[in-house]
Design a protein around this motif. Structure first.
Motif, mmCIF file in Angstrom:
data_model
loop_
_atom_site.group_PDB
_atom_site.id
_atom_site.type_symbol
_atom_site.label_atom_id
_atom_site.label_comp_id
_atom_site.label_asym_id
_atom_site.label_seq_id
_atom_site.Cartn_x
_atom_site.Cartn_y
_atom_site.Cartn_z
ATOM 1 N N LEU A 1 -4.143 6.556 10.422
ATOM 2 C CA LEU A 1 -3.551 6.218 9.287
ATOM 3 C C LEU A 1 -3.912 5.005 8.498
ATOM 4 N N ARG A 2 -4.013 4.028 9.387
ATOM 5 C CA ARG A 2 -4.864 2.832 9.024
ATOM 6 C C ARG A 2 -6.474 3.071 8.569
ATOM 7 N N GLY B 1 0.771 7.186 23.277
ATOM 8 C CA GLY B 1 -0.344 7.567 22.805
ATOM 9 C C GLY B 1 -0.630 8.260 21.625
ATOM 10 N N THR B 2 0.343 9.333 21.388
ATOM 11 C CA THR B 2 0.372 9.885 19.877
ATOM 12 C C THR B 2 0.548 9.000 18.833
ATOM 13 N N TYR B 3 1.543 8.017 19.144
ATOM 14 C CA TYR B 3 1.991 6.871 18.027
ATOM 15 C C TYR B 3 0.474 6.136 17.760
ATOM 16 N N GLU B 4 -0.096 5.555 18.973
ATOM 17 C CA GLU B 4 -1.105 4.772 18.899
ATOM 18 C C GLU B 4 -2.198 5.404 18.093
ATOM 19 N N LEU B 5 -2.734 6.817 18.203
ATOM 20 C CA LEU B 5 -3.580 7.731 17.644
ATOM 21 C C LEU B 5 -3.385 7.694 16.212
ATOM 22 N N LEU B 6 -2.129 7.968 15.931
ATOM 23 C CA LEU B 6 -1.823 8.345 14.498
ATOM 24 C C LEU B 6 -1.730 6.914 13.656
ATOM 25 N N ASP B 7 -1.363 6.194 14.328
ATOM 26 C CA ASP B 7 -1.362 4.711 13.749
ATOM 27 C C ASP B 7 -2.731 4.275 13.206
ATOM 28 N N ARG B 8 -3.714 4.829 14.329
ATOM 29 C CA ARG B 8 -5.175 4.208 13.895
ATOM 30 C C ARG B 8 -5.699 5.194 12.737
ATOM 31 N N TYR C 1 1.763 14.250 8.758
ATOM 32 C CA TYR C 1 1.027 13.126 8.247
ATOM 33 C C TYR C 1 -0.411 13.000 7.459
ATOM 34 N N GLY C 2 -0.698 14.091 7.035
ATOM 35 C CA GLY C 2 -1.871 14.382 6.442
ATOM 36 C C GLY C 2 -3.051 13.760 6.902
ATOM 37 N N VAL C 3 -3.357 14.092 8.204
ATOM 38 C CA VAL C 3 -4.440 13.533 8.760
ATOM 39 C C VAL C 3 -5.224 14.939 9.670
ATOM 40 N N LYS C 4 -6.444 14.527 9.934
ATOM 41 C CA LYS C 4 -7.142 15.718 10.659
ATOM 42 C C LYS C 4 -7.489 15.050 12.229
ATOM 43 N N LEU C 5 -7.196 15.596 13.003
ATOM 44 C CA LEU C 5 -7.526 15.280 14.355
ATOM 45 C C LEU C 5 -8.638 15.943 14.952
ATOM 46 N N ALA C 6 -9.603 15.121 15.239
ATOM 47 C CA ALA C 6 -10.861 15.765 15.928
ATOM 48 C C ALA C 6 -10.640 16.449 17.411
ATOM 49 N N GLU C 7 -11.324 17.131 17.870
ATOM 50 C CA GLU C 7 -11.055 17.682 19.086
ATOM 51 C C GLU C 7 -11.000 16.598 20.308
ATOM 52 N N ALA C 8 -11.911 15.562 20.049
ATOM 53 C CA ALA C 8 -12.217 14.401 21.101
ATOM 54 C C ALA C 8 -10.968 13.710 21.015
ATOM 55 N N THR D 1 0.952 -1.348 -0.056
ATOM 56 C CA THR D 1 -0.218 -0.140 0.080
ATOM 57 C C THR D 1 0.955 1.299 -0.174
ATOM 58 N N THR D 2 0.455 2.435 -0.505
ATOM 59 C CA THR D 2 0.965 3.499 -0.456
ATOM 60 C C THR D 2 0.802 4.410 0.632
ATOM 61 N N ALA D 3 0.162 3.937 1.703
ATOM 62 C CA ALA D 3 -0.272 4.947 2.715
ATOM 63 C C ALA D 3 1.219 5.180 3.612
ATOM 64 N N PRO D 4 1.178 6.312 4.136
ATOM 65 C CA PRO D 4 2.284 6.513 4.939
ATOM 66 C C PRO D 4 2.580 5.523 6.202
ATOM 67 N N VAL D 5 3.877 5.237 6.070
ATOM 68 C CA VAL D 5 4.143 4.527 7.311
ATOM 69 C C VAL D 5 4.547 5.145 8.466
ATOM 70 N N LEU D 6 4.092 4.841 9.716
ATOM 71 C CA LEU D 6 4.213 5.459 10.912
ATOM 72 C C LEU D 6 5.741 5.097 11.523
ATOM 73 N N ASP D 7 6.539 5.725 11.599
ATOM 74 C CA ASP D 7 7.851 5.473 12.224
ATOM 75 C C ASP D 7 7.844 6.150 13.674
ATOM 76 N N LYS D 8 8.046 5.390 14.840
ATOM 77 C CA LYS D 8 8.058 5.899 16.125
ATOM 78 C C LYS D 8 9.124 6.888 16.336
ATOM 79 N N GLU D 9 10.407 6.634 15.532
ATOM 80 C CA GLU D 9 11.531 7.264 15.748
ATOM 81 C C GLU D 9 11.426 8.697 15.006
ATOM 82 N N GLN D 10 10.835 8.554 13.948
ATOM 83 C CA GLN D 10 10.642 9.846 13.099
ATOM 84 C C GLN D 10 9.330 10.838 14.026
ATOM 85 N N LEU D 11 8.470 10.116 14.611
ATOM 86 C CA LEU D 11 7.563 10.785 15.584
ATOM 87 C C LEU D 11 8.217 11.575 16.541
#
Length: 88
Positions: free
Chosen positions: A84-85, A75-82, A58-65, A5-15
């Motif tokens: 992006l998936r 926690g940030t990694y887990e949220l972004l990973d979800r 990461y090209g995502v929109k994070l909702a206030e919730a 897939t061409t979706a961005p890969v989330l790298d924890k060290e980059q984060l």
């Protein structure tokens, strides 16, 4: 042709590097479990800056919730990973 897939890969060290850059900290200080406000002295303006950088990077929109999840690198990694998936 491979089935990659061409979706961005989330790298924890980059984060980790991104968060350390926003907070102007040494990368080693941004441990997986360091609480942003309690351990790293993040104020609301810095938290907003982290959120904006994450959305741009990461090209995502994070909702206030979802913002309460951004309290540590893990926690940030887990949220972004979800997020992006879900966007795949």
């Amino acid at each position: 042709m491979s089935d990659i897939t061409t979706a961005p890969v989330l790298d924890k060290e980059q984060l980790r590097d991104l968060v350390a850059d926003v907070l102007d900290l040494d990368v080693a200080e941004v441990t997986d479990d360091a609480h942003f406000t309690e351990d790293l002295d993040v104020d609301s303006l810095m938290a907003l800056e982290i959120t904006v950088r994450l959305e741009k990077e990461y090209g995502v929109k994070l909702a206030e919730a979802e913002l309460p999840s951004i309290t540590s690198l893990q926690g940030t990694y887990e949220l972004l990973d979800r997020k992006l998936r879900e966007s795949r």
